[in-house]
Design an enzyme around this catalytic site. Structure first.
Site, PDB file in Angstrom:
ATOM      1  N   MET B   1       0.854  -1.195   0.000  1.00 16.98           N
ATOM      2  CA  MET B   1       0.000   0.000   0.000  1.00 16.98           C
ATOM      3  C   MET B   1       0.884   1.237   0.000  1.00 16.98           C
ATOM      4  O   MET B   1       1.925   1.261   0.619  1.00 16.98           O
ATOM      5  CB  MET B   1      -0.896  -0.013   1.241  1.00 16.98           C
ATOM      6  CG  MET B   1      -1.987   0.999   1.184  1.00 16.98           C
ATOM      7  SD  MET B   1      -3.398   0.568   2.207  1.00 16.98           S
ATOM      8  CE  MET B   1      -2.767   0.841   3.840  1.00 16.98           C
ATOM      9  N   CYS B   2       0.470   2.248  -0.701  1.00 15.31           N
ATOM     10  CA  CYS B   2       1.141   3.535  -0.722  1.00 15.31           C
ATOM     11  C   CYS B   2       0.060   4.598  -0.888  1.00 15.31           C
ATOM     12  O   CYS B   2      -1.082   4.287  -1.187  1.00 15.31           O
ATOM     13  CB  CYS B   2       2.095   3.674  -1.905  1.00 15.31           C
ATOM     14  SG  CYS B   2       3.492   2.527  -1.861  1.00 15.31           S
ATOM     15  N   GLY B   3       0.443   5.841  -0.699  1.00 17.29           N
ATOM     16  CA  GLY B   3      -0.483   6.945  -0.936  1.00 17.29           C
ATOM     17  C   GLY B   3       0.077   7.863  -2.000  1.00 17.29           C
ATOM     18  O   GLY B   3       1.290   8.102  -2.052  1.00 17.29           O
TER      19      GLY B   3
END
Lengths: 230, 297
Positions: B1-3
């Protein structure tokens, strides 16, 4: 009855959810108005009472997940997983919903007045979902039971690996998934469709305009003729 | 997951506070990744020169040798503005010549970006630390991208942090994971693209760089990426004049976009957009799978 006003800039999501859970198992019909949602996750998750919850604004992931008995209205858009695993009650979204709206839900009614994106109703197990707009690809993937009503168009691979859920589409279908086929629509289907549209408050769609899709039942039962494939 | 976040200013008021707005957006994406963070900002364009953002191993780095070496090498005026362990250099020379010179004489330095307008700042740690370190809130500019990383497939280092440069004034941030990056990296290396890490997103950046070197427009390169890149991705790609957004055809990785008269924004989640002025009344939508969205000034 007085409305409980909750401002999420002042009260945490954990605290408001805890306040709602205090009423679980009761017949409490109080009204709750939640403001400043600002895309926050997991608002109004896990309610088990006939409350009425109005959320003013967009919400993030999993809003109204696991809902039982409550009526939750989101006046805005939803992030992924709205009404995930809902058991009963009603969730209404006045805007659009992101991925996997109503995933695995067992009962109740989910109404999306805008569009739903991919995987709407994935693995649904008895919920009714009415989408006034269109749905994205892989909607009703492995859907087991319940009804998915799409007043607009459906994306690719609709109803892939479908079990016994019934799908009604008014617009175009980009493509059907494995084992999903169009089936004749009879009066009894139009009657249940009309009932669902009425419950959702959708007045500008005629049940006669829809097509019905369901499982060809060739995939999910063991078939002796396919023995060589195992 | 990353933003991922991106902000494109449509008014001078937003341009004047671009960094402050982007910082608020990226802080909202801390829970999607706090291993490292980075931003690309497009500001203060130069003419008849190139602008490099150079990253040193630490804040104590002594930049004097570089400055003296560069003055000798390019034999003309130059500007250097140091910001923590990064420095923005403005040089009157050709990019290719200076790259080779850097690799030969200052292998400890990493060129984050090169162009006339772009600057890339990145470091390990959660967004708030990285944003404060470089005083991003004070930046003005026309548009900017940001990334908060939760490492899933390669190490947590500054070099593995996003954004990755993909050419002159171009950069890429990525949420997702590519499954065919090893074979693509080998193919691109044979064609002369240099990779600094084993990171999958750097391969996507290198892929776009190679396509555009061969004459593809940004949209053409992205169309081809849809065929050649296997895996999950939401990309935001910064260009001199704007930015583009692309999601893979399965579109598991989230993305939301919004627009007002003042700005266009994209983010992994709406809560990063909710902090912008007028967000409540913005037109808001989820980008469709395998469709290129782009904005230009």
């Amino acid at each position: 009855m007085a409305t409980h006003n909750i401002d999420l800039e002042k009260t945490s999501v954990r605290d408001i959810n805890q306040a709602l859970h205090e009423l679980n198992g009761t017949e409490d019909r109080s009204e709750w108005r939640i403001t400043n949602s600002k895309g926050r996750h997991a608002i109004a998750v896990g309610i088990d009472a006939p409350l009425s919850v109005n959320i003013e604004g967009h919400v993030g992931y999993y809003c109204a997940g696991m809902n039982k008995h409550a009526t939750v209205t989101v006046n805005g858009n939803c992030g992924p997983g709205v009404a995930e695993n809902m058991m009963s009650g009603m969730v209404r979204v006045t805007g659009s919903a992101s991925q996997y709206a109503g995933a695995t839900a067992h009962g109740g009614l989910l109404i999306i007045e805008g569009d739903a994106s991919s995987r709407c109703g994935i693995s649904m197990k008895g919920v009714d979902i009415v989408v006034n707009g269109s749905v994205g690809h892989m909607s009703a993937f492995m859907a087991q039971s319940g009804r998915l009503v799409i007043c607009g168009d459906a994306g690719d691979a609709l109803g892939d690996s479908l079990y016994e859920a019934r799908i009604y589409v008014r617009g175009k279908v980009v493509g059907l998934g494995a084992d999903c086929i169009e089936k004749p629509i009879e009066d009894k289907h139009r009657a249940e469709l009309k009932q669902l549209l009425d419950k959702a408050g959708i007045t500008d769609c005629d049940a006669a305009e829809f097509r019905r899709y369901g499982s060809a039942r060739k995939l999910y039962n063991f078939n002796i003729d396919n023995m060589d494939a195992y | 997951m990353c933003g991922i976040v991106g902000l494109f200013a449509k008014s001078e008021a937003i341009e004047a506070e671009l960094g402050a707005h982007l910082a608020k957006m990226l802080i909202q994406m801390t829970e999607r990744g706090s291993d490292s963070a980075g931003i690309a900002v497009y500001r203060n364009p130069v003419t008849d020169s190139i602008k490099l953002t150079v990253m040193a191993p630490d804040n104590a780095y002594d930049w004097h040798d570089l400055k003296n070496g560069l003055l000798e090498q390019i034999d003309s005026d130059m500007e250097m503005e140091i910001n923590a362990n990064h420095a923005v250099l403005i040089l009157h020379t050709e990019p290719k010549d200076i790259y080779d010179w850097f690799f030969l004489h200052f292998p400890e330095l990493h060129i984050n970006s090169s162009g006339t307008t772009i600057e890339i700042y990145k470091d390990k740690g959660p967004p708030v630390n990285v944003l404060n370190r470089f005083k991003v809130s004070q930046f003005k500019g026309t548009h900017a991208l940001g990334h908060s990383r939760m490492a899933t497939e390669s190490a947590v280092t500054i070099q593995h942090s996003h954004p990755f440069s993909t050419g002159q004034d171009l950069c890429l941030v990525h949420n997702g994971s590519l499954s065919n990056h090893n074979i693509l990296r080998e193919q691109l290396q044979k064609q002369g693209i240099v990779f600094r890490t084993d990171n999958d997103s750097e391969v996507a950046a290198g892929y776009l760089m190679q396509r555009m070197r061969q004459g593809d427009s940004m949209d053409e390169a992205l169309e081809r990426a849809l065929k050649d890149l296997d895996g999950f991705y939401t990309f935001a790609i910064g260009t001199r004049d704007g930015f583009a957004v692309l999601r893979d055809p399965i579109a598991c990785k989230p993305a939301v976009m919004a627009e007002t008269d003042e700005w266009v924004a994209m983010a992994s989640e709406y809560r990063a957009i909710a902090v912008l002025p007028g967000a409540d009344n913005a037109e808001c939508w989820e980008p469709a799978p395998a469709k290129i969205y782009s904005w230009n000034h």
